[in-house]
Design a protein around this motif. Structure first.
Motif, PDB file in Angstrom:
ATOM      1  N   ALA A  24       0.509  -1.974  -0.186  1.00 12.24           N
ATOM      2  CA  ALA A  24       0.088   0.114   0.006  1.00 12.24           C
ATOM      3  C   ALA A  24       0.728   1.531  -0.110  1.00 12.24           C
ATOM      4  N   LEU A  25       1.621   1.185   0.991  1.00 12.47           N
ATOM      5  CA  LEU A  25       2.296   2.845   0.898  1.00 12.47           C
ATOM      6  C   LEU A  25       3.787   2.560  -0.829  1.00 12.47           C
ATOM      7  N   CYS A  38       1.146   4.055  -2.964  1.00 15.61           N
ATOM      8  CA  CYS A  38       0.754   5.680  -2.451  1.00 15.61           C
ATOM      9  C   CYS A  38       2.076   6.290  -3.232  1.00 15.61           C
ATOM     10  N   VAL A  59       2.169   6.426  -7.185  1.00 15.99           N
ATOM     11  CA  VAL A  59       0.763   7.780  -7.792  1.00 15.99           C
ATOM     12  C   VAL A  59       1.184   9.087  -7.371  1.00 15.99           C
ATOM     13  N   THR A  60       2.025   9.466  -5.993  1.00 15.94           N
ATOM     14  CA  THR A  60       2.453  10.290  -5.758  1.00 15.94           C
ATOM     15  C   THR A  60       3.518  11.485  -6.553  1.00 15.94           C
TER      16      THR A  60
END
Length: 58
Positions: free
Chosen positions: A34-35, A38, A41-42
């Protein structure tokens, strides 16, 4: 037709199917995934904004 008692459904005692170490390892790997998602995507959003700010060469 008569159903025998205790042979179907969720009426019996729950059985342990995995160890707590395995559960913790799966939870940790899901958290890392999950990290990572993220972060990807960032970085994609930031690079897209930077590319749009530069404009197209004429």
């Amino acid at each position: 037709m008569i159903r025998a008692s205790g042979t179907a459904g969720f009426q019996g005692q729950p059985a342990t199917v995995s160890s707590s170490r395995l559960t913790n390892a799966v939870a940790a790997s899901l958290a890392v995934a999950a990290l990572s998602l993220c972060l990807i995507v960032t970085l994609t959003v930031l690079s897209t904004k930077a590319t749009m700010a530069m404009g197209l060469p004429v």
